[in-house]
Design an enzyme around this catalytic site. Structure first.
Site, mmCIF file in Angstrom:
data_model
loop_
_atom_site.group_PDB
_atom_site.id
_atom_site.type_symbol
_atom_site.label_atom_id
_atom_site.label_comp_id
_atom_site.label_asym_id
_atom_site.label_seq_id
_atom_site.Cartn_x
_atom_site.Cartn_y
_atom_site.Cartn_z
ATOM 1 N N ASP A 25 0.828 -1.205 0.000
ATOM 2 C CA ASP A 25 0.000 0.000 0.000
ATOM 3 C C ASP A 25 0.861 1.253 0.000
ATOM 4 O O ASP A 25 1.982 1.240 0.507
ATOM 5 C CB ASP A 25 -0.904 -0.039 1.251
ATOM 6 C CG ASP A 25 -2.053 0.946 1.155
ATOM 7 O OD1 ASP A 25 -2.308 1.492 0.067
ATOM 8 O OD2 ASP A 25 -2.708 1.167 2.200
ATOM 9 N N ASN A 73 -10.888 -2.678 -5.766
ATOM 10 C CA ASN A 73 -10.134 -1.671 -6.521
ATOM 11 C C ASN A 73 -10.823 -1.231 -7.820
ATOM 12 O O ASN A 73 -10.453 -0.207 -8.402
ATOM 13 C CB ASN A 73 -8.707 -2.155 -6.844
ATOM 14 C CG ASN A 73 -7.778 -2.136 -5.650
ATOM 15 O OD1 ASN A 73 -6.819 -2.900 -5.570
ATOM 16 N ND2 ASN A 73 -8.028 -1.255 -4.699
HETATM 17 C C1 FPP Z 1 -1.898 0.330 -3.260
HETATM 18 O O1 FPP Z 1 -1.471 1.646 -3.305
HETATM 19 C C2 FPP Z 1 -1.481 -0.418 -4.380
HETATM 20 C C3 FPP Z 1 -2.294 -0.986 -5.344
HETATM 21 C C4 FPP Z 1 -3.737 -0.899 -5.410
HETATM 22 C C5 FPP Z 1 -1.748 -1.715 -6.436
HETATM 23 C C6 FPP Z 1 -0.551 -2.537 -6.128
HETATM 24 C C7 FPP Z 1 0.138 -2.647 -7.360
HETATM 25 C C8 FPP Z 1 1.450 -2.576 -7.516
HETATM 26 C C9 FPP Z 1 2.448 -2.457 -6.442
HETATM 27 C C10 FPP Z 1 1.910 -2.614 -8.862
HETATM 28 C C11 FPP Z 1 2.701 -3.755 -9.218
HETATM 29 C C12 FPP Z 1 2.314 -5.093 -8.860
HETATM 30 C C13 FPP Z 1 2.634 -6.097 -9.672
HETATM 31 C C14 FPP Z 1 2.434 -7.492 -9.280
HETATM 32 C C15 FPP Z 1 3.196 -5.826 -10.979
HETATM 33 P P1 FPP Z 1 -2.572 2.745 -3.250
HETATM 34 O O2 FPP Z 1 -2.875 3.177 -4.630
HETATM 35 O O3 FPP Z 1 -3.763 2.262 -2.511
HETATM 36 O O4 FPP Z 1 -1.860 3.867 -2.460
HETATM 37 P P2 FPP Z 1 -2.543 4.978 -1.570
HETATM 38 O O5 FPP Z 1 -3.173 4.261 -0.416
HETATM 39 O O6 FPP Z 1 -1.391 5.828 -1.175
HETATM 40 O O7 FPP Z 1 -3.547 5.678 -2.438
#
Ligand code: FPP
Length: 247
Positions: A25, A73
């Site tokens: 996250d 998501n």
């Molecule tokens: C959470 O950060 C992350 C995600 C919803 C996506 C996770 C994806 C990756 C790390 C990309 C790569 C993964 C692979 C397997 C290629 P957020 O967007 O919720 O962050 P925030 O809470 O700061 O908004």
């Protein structure tokens, strides 16, 4: 098991977690802090994955499960969802060779039905290509939700009961998980969530019943081999009792 104070870091290497699950996250906030779009953060987050996977064999972690996209998501903007799907496709294409030559076996969990056909084909290909690898088992949760997984499992289980393949009295804590997406994996020992949020967000609900949790403030794109290693080591010096009493 000796008391916590009797353990040393050397012991911890032998009793560290076998299966670590990570809620990656903080990509969005990492990008916002830099005045960049959220997808910039997701791309930076994707770059962290390889280093963490490659650290696993060095510290005795045999299974790593990462939460890439949840069933919730889809509520994000269309631009972000499309950007993430495109990132997953490009990431698989770009990383296939490295992941295979490293000896990682890749699996995907989650509901594939809603995913784009091209992405599903890439996921299938990568699973097949790496199916004989054993150095580390990498499981990517994509369109995954713990409740959704339990509901899908229960549906299949109910079908088997209706077809006379399983008797209701045989539905137990041992048979039910054989219907889960994770049926071939051991339960996670340690669940890590980055970015300071102390929630499990529908991740591996059944499987994490006895897991240890670590919530760290680091945003995922800044999560390092060093921090990962340190969390796994401190897991090793904790005392897990699984609801029993100290021996
Ligand atoms: C959470 O950060 C992350 C995600 C919803 C996506 C996770 C994806 C990756 C790390 C990309 C790569 C993964 C692979 C397997 C290629 P957020 O967007 O919720 O962050 P925030 O809470 O700061 O908004």
């Amino acid at each position: 098991m000796p008391n916590r104070k009797d353990h040393t870091i050397a012991d911890a290497e032998h009793i560290g977690p076998r299966h670590v699950a990570i809620i990656m996250d903080g990509n969005g906030r990492w990008a916002t802090q830099r005045g960049r779009p959220r997808l910039f953060g997701h791309r930076a987050g994707a770059k962290r994955v390889r280093e963490i996977v490659e650290t696993c064999p060095d510290i005795g972690v045999e299974y790593l499960t990462i939460f890439a996209f949840s069933t919730e998501n889809w509520k994000r903007t269309q631009v972000e969802v499309a950007g993430l799907m495109s990132l997953f496709r490009r990431y698989i294409i770009k990383e296939t060779r490295a992941v295979h030559s490293f000896g990682a076996r890749v699996r995907f969990i989650g509901d594939r039905v809603q995913l784009d056909k091209k992405l599903i084909a890439l996921m299938d290909e990568l699973e097949t290509l790496t199916e004989n690898n054993t150095r580390v088992h990498l499981t990517v949760a994509l369109n995954y939700g713990g409740r959704d997984e339990v509901a899908r499992a229960t549906r299949r289980l109910a079908e088997d009961v209706a077809a006379g393949k399983l008797r209701p009295q045989d539905v137990t804590e041992e048979t039910l998980p054989t219907y889960l997406d994770t049926c071939v994996l051991p339960d996670p020992d340690l669940v890590i969530r980055t970015s300071g949020e102390a929630r499990i967000s529908n991740f591996l609900l059944w499987q994490s019943a006895y897991a240890e949790y670590e919530f760290v403030d680091t945003l995922w794109p800044d999560f390092s081999r060093k921090e990962f290693t340190s969390l796994c080591r401190s897991y090793g010096i904790r005392d897990r009792r699984y609801g029993g009493v100290k021996r």
